[in-house]
Scaffold this active site. Sequence first.
Site, PDB file in Angstrom:
ATOM      1  N   HIS A 195      -9.458   2.043  -1.192  1.00  0.00           N
ATOM      2  CA  HIS A 195      -8.040   1.803  -0.991  1.00  0.00           C
ATOM      3  C   HIS A 195      -7.480   1.170  -2.263  1.00  0.00           C
ATOM      4  CE1 HIS A 195      -4.197   1.020   0.433  1.00  0.00           C
ATOM      5  NE2 HIS A 195      -4.433   0.415   1.571  1.00  0.00           N
ATOM      6  N   CYS A 230       0.811  -1.223   0.000  1.00  0.00           N
ATOM      7  CA  CYS A 230       0.000   0.000   0.000  1.00  0.00           C
ATOM      8  C   CYS A 230       0.844   1.272   0.000  1.00  0.00           C
ATOM      9  CB  CYS A 230      -0.935  -0.013   1.193  1.00  0.00           C
ATOM     10  SG  CYS A 230      -1.788  -1.577   1.318  1.00  0.00           S
ATOM     11  N   HIS A 247      -3.289   7.805   5.882  1.00  0.00           N
ATOM     12  CA  HIS A 247      -3.423   6.469   5.299  1.00  0.00           C
ATOM     13  C   HIS A 247      -4.869   6.018   5.519  1.00  0.00           C
ATOM     14  CE1 HIS A 247      -2.256   2.733   3.610  1.00  0.00           C
ATOM     15  NE2 HIS A 247      -2.477   2.052   4.710  1.00  0.00           N
ATOM     16  N   PHE A 254       1.176  -3.114   4.513  1.00  0.00           N
ATOM     17  CA  PHE A 254       1.329  -4.445   5.112  1.00  0.00           C
ATOM     18  C   PHE A 254       2.812  -4.804   5.015  1.00  0.00           C
ATOM     19  CE2 PHE A 254      -2.985  -6.928   4.704  1.00  0.00           C
ATOM     20  CZ  PHE A 254      -3.519  -6.152   5.716  1.00  0.00           C
ATOM     21  N   LYS A 306      -9.715   7.912   1.259  1.00  0.00           N
ATOM     22  CA  LYS A 306     -10.085   6.523   0.940  1.00  0.00           C
ATOM     23  C   LYS A 306     -11.573   6.290   1.172  1.00  0.00           C
ATOM     24  CE  LYS A 306      -5.701   4.044   1.623  1.00  0.00           C
ATOM     25  NZ  LYS A 306      -4.756   5.045   2.147  1.00  0.00           N
ATOM     26  N   GLU A 357      -2.563   5.211  13.638  1.00  0.00           N
ATOM     27  CA  GLU A 357      -2.124   6.391  12.881  1.00  0.00           C
ATOM     28  C   GLU A 357      -2.363   7.662  13.688  1.00  0.00           C
ATOM     29  OE1 GLU A 357      -3.751   6.691   8.926  1.00  0.00           O
ATOM     30  OE2 GLU A 357      -2.353   8.302   8.381  1.00  0.00           O
TER      31      GLU A 357
END
Lengths: 95, 407
Positions: free
Chosen positions: B334, B164, B296, B393, B329, B307
């Site tokens: 995403h 990502c 994010h 990830f 998002k 976050e």
Amino acid sequence: MDEHQQQQTSRQDSDRTQVESQVIAIVAKTAKRPADQVRLEHTFEELGLDSLDGVEIVYELEERFGITIPNESARGVRSVSDVVAALRTHLPSGA
Amino acid sequence: MTTRRVAVTGVGVLSAIGNDPAAFWESLAAGRPGIGPVTQADCSLLRFQNGAEVRDFDPAAHFEPRAADTLDRFAQLAVVAARQAVDAAGLAAGGDWRARAAVVTGSCLGGQTTMDRGFVDIYVDGRTRPHPLTIPRTMANAGASAVTMQLGITGPAFTTSTACSSATHAIGLAYWMVRNGMAEVALAGGSESPFSPGLLRAWDAVRVVSPDTCRPFDRNRKGMILGEGAAMLVLEPLDAALARGATVLGEVVGFGMSSDAHHLTQPSGDGAAQAMRAALDDAGIRPEQVGYVNAHGTGTTANDPTECRALRAVFGGHAERGLAVSSTKSMHGHALGAAGAIEAAATLLALHHGVLPPTANFGEADPECALDVIPNEARRAEVECALSNSFAFGGLNAVLALRRAGR
């Protein structure tokens, strides 16, 4: 394993339901431990497992029992008995 | 080493909320999500049915028939976004820039819809071999390669694949190349097309996709929504851009990276904070100069509070008063390896227009995410600097620092 231990093991097995035994077998496989070292009372933390391992364990059970367990039930599992409870809720006949 | 200021002079975007920058911005400013039932694959056996797909994309409108055949959809999207960006930058007419231009694309999955089709051919339909173009259509650099061929660019070209964070790494590295005199122009961004039956099942198995919609920072959030799309930016030295009379949308002023060294899927927070600090240091700006963070913000249980903790650690009291944070998002989904590019485009457009896009689908605040998340309605705000966060990830983090064009 002597005769006494064997009897004890088989008595433990019969006390356990089929569901509990299957859960313990899969948890043990994921935790890389012999099944006789995994108990229903164990938390994932005690077995060195985390939430991603939980997702993996529930996945194995879904495939074995041919069911789908929703995310809300699957993400919350933090112990062997949590897994058994999540599975029982979603088994068709309440095994 | 040469160090130059780096301007963004063109943006190209295709996403669930618009297939060009103007439509994309209109949706962002209206807080209008592009999330709906997935049409490219059957989701009837899955725990989710919704996605954020690029709609009404007709390859025949953009490619010669044979060229379209050779490209997976993810690479087609990269090319169209790159053409839009180059046209917007006013670079299309002149030719000599092409030899000194770099192309850096991000993609997590490459042409996996092609590979998925090939596996069906073999394992289901019993063919001996999949289509002969399976390999070149699937490679992660197919987007970068297609951009070079379609636009005749002969400078350095490569692809970053960091899940990502892919596109943020791509833009960051391209920024450093232009800043340091390794390229005179860079086309940087990313593209992704994740809607194959096999991949959707794999996402279902990992249990992070929401059954309905994406609600970042909301206490009732249920996960992310997979998105599709591409965005490309034209980067060039600010002096060169001004000299040729180009419109400067904004500047890339810093780039930071880090690794959590922690867990496959659970973010640590420390790594995110380290990457944000690195971007601020690289830019030479103080935390108080940042007025907006494009988070994010996946809408998963794990990401959002982590976050927010990282933002508090980096920005201190400024995180509570003055800093606005939103997750776009919630609108474009995403888009994995393209996410960082789509969000960098959103952030640049926000700085350019003086309007901050909201976090859509927001209902009830989560005490663990209690920052100013711009709930549901865009806000007029003249912001000097902004960050765009990407956390992958595998714990690989990348953060861009952007500044509005000088007035």
